[in-house]
Design a protein around this motif. Structure first.
Motif, PDB file in Angstrom:
ATOM      1  N   VAL A   1       0.841  -1.201   0.000  1.00 57.47           N
ATOM      2  CA  VAL A   1       0.000   0.000   0.000  1.00 57.47           C
ATOM      3  C   VAL A   1       0.874   1.249   0.000  1.00 57.47           C
ATOM      4  O   VAL A   1       0.582   2.224  -0.709  1.00 57.47           O
ATOM      5  CB  VAL A   1      -0.968  -0.013   1.203  1.00 57.47           C
ATOM      6  N   ALA A   2       1.967   1.236   0.764  1.00 54.46           N
ATOM      7  CA  ALA A   2       2.871   2.384   0.794  1.00 54.46           C
ATOM      8  C   ALA A   2       3.478   2.632  -0.592  1.00 54.46           C
ATOM      9  O   ALA A   2       3.600   3.786  -1.028  1.00 54.46           O
ATOM     10  CB  ALA A   2       3.971   2.177   1.829  1.00 54.46           C
ATOM     11  N   LEU A   3       3.829   1.569  -1.299  1.00 59.18           N
ATOM     12  CA  LEU A   3       4.359   1.725  -2.655  1.00 59.18           C
ATOM     13  C   LEU A   3       3.301   2.308  -3.596  1.00 59.18           C
ATOM     14  O   LEU A   3       3.609   3.173  -4.428  1.00 59.18           O
ATOM     15  CB  LEU A   3       4.858   0.389  -3.199  1.00 59.18           C
ATOM     16  N   ALA A   4       2.063   1.856  -3.458  1.00 62.54           N
ATOM     17  CA  ALA A   4       0.986   2.376  -4.297  1.00 62.54           C
ATOM     18  C   ALA A   4       0.731   3.854  -4.010  1.00 62.54           C
ATOM     19  O   ALA A   4       0.538   4.654  -4.940  1.00 62.54           O
ATOM     20  CB  ALA A   4      -0.283   1.564  -4.089  1.00 62.54           C
ATOM     21  N   VAL A   5       0.751   4.237  -2.736  1.00 61.89           N
ATOM     22  CA  VAL A   5       0.551   5.641  -2.372  1.00 61.89           C
ATOM     23  C   VAL A   5       1.709   6.487  -2.899  1.00 61.89           C
ATOM     24  O   VAL A   5       1.499   7.567  -3.447  1.00 61.89           O
ATOM     25  CB  VAL A   5       0.390   5.797  -0.849  1.00 61.89           C
ATOM     26  N   PHE A   6       2.938   5.988  -2.750  1.00 62.06           N
ATOM     27  CA  PHE A   6       4.098   6.702  -3.279  1.00 62.06           C
ATOM     28  C   PHE A   6       3.973   6.891  -4.789  1.00 62.06           C
ATOM     29  O   PHE A   6       4.247   7.978  -5.317  1.00 62.06           O
ATOM     30  CB  PHE A   6       5.390   5.955  -2.946  1.00 62.06           C
ATOM     31  N   ASN A   7       3.540   5.849  -5.500  1.00 64.82           N
ATOM     32  CA  ASN A   7       3.376   5.930  -6.943  1.00 64.82           C
ATOM     33  C   ASN A   7       2.344   6.997  -7.303  1.00 64.82           C
ATOM     34  O   ASN A   7       2.568   7.802  -8.211  1.00 64.82           O
ATOM     35  CB  ASN A   7       2.942   4.582  -7.503  1.00 64.82           C
ATOM     36  N   PHE A   8       1.225   7.039  -6.596  1.00 67.08           N
ATOM     37  CA  PHE A   8       0.199   8.035  -6.889  1.00 67.08           C
ATOM     38  C   PHE A   8       0.699   9.439  -6.606  1.00 67.08           C
ATOM     39  O   PHE A   8       0.476  10.344  -7.414  1.00 67.08           O
ATOM     40  CB  PHE A   8      -1.074   7.762  -6.087  1.00 67.08           C
TER      41      PHE A   8
ATOM     42  N   MET B   1       9.235   2.998 -10.024  1.00 63.43           N
ATOM     43  CA  MET B   1       8.361   2.048  -9.331  1.00 63.43           C
ATOM     44  C   MET B   1       8.763   0.607  -9.608  1.00 63.43           C
ATOM     45  O   MET B   1       8.745  -0.232  -8.708  1.00 63.43           O
ATOM     46  CB  MET B   1       6.896   2.277  -9.719  1.00 63.43           C
ATOM     47  N   ALA B   2       9.130   0.302 -10.853  1.00 62.70           N
ATOM     48  CA  ALA B   2       9.566  -1.053 -11.179  1.00 62.70           C
ATOM     49  C   ALA B   2      10.812  -1.420 -10.370  1.00 62.70           C
ATOM     50  O   ALA B   2      10.899  -2.520  -9.799  1.00 62.70           O
ATOM     51  CB  ALA B   2       9.841  -1.177 -12.672  1.00 62.70           C
ATOM     52  N   LEU B   3      11.758  -0.500 -10.270  1.00 60.54           N
ATOM     53  CA  LEU B   3      12.971  -0.761  -9.486  1.00 60.54           C
ATOM     54  C   LEU B   3      12.661  -0.904  -7.996  1.00 60.54           C
ATOM     55  O   LEU B   3      13.218  -1.767  -7.322  1.00 60.54           O
ATOM     56  CB  LEU B   3      14.003   0.341  -9.726  1.00 60.54           C
TER      57      LEU B   3
END
Length: 95
Positions: free
Chosen positions: A24-31, A70-72
């Protein structure tokens, strides 16, 4: 009457919850990354755009560079923070 055995919480749930929070943290960072560059740099008129590799800078930084970062990050997180979790119950814990 047989006393109820207190069961130790399954460690797999703790691991799964931690990994879900990381996801979820990665998704929020991406957004946030996408939103900041898309609307931060893209909020100007097209006459004032700067370009990177022939693409508007807001698009390059939000979509192209954002995807690469994000991929990395996902590769790094899966390789170093996520752990293998067996789906089978251990023999000692079966009832």
């Amino acid at each position: 009457m047989e006393k109820e055995r207190k069961r130790k919480p399954d460690e797999r749930f703790k691991i799964a919850n931690r990994e879900a929070v990381i996801g979820v943290a990665l998704a929020v960072f991406n957004f946030v990354w996408w939103f900041a560059f898309a609307y931060g740099l893209g909020g100007r008129t097209p006459d004032n755009y700067s370009y990177v590799f022939g693409l508007p800078a807001w698009f390059f930084y939000s979509c192209v560079l954002g995807f690469i970062i994000m991929a990395l990050l996902v590769i790094f997180v899966v390789k170093f923070w996520f752990v293998e979790v067996p789906f089978d119950e251990e023999e000692g814990e079966q009832t």
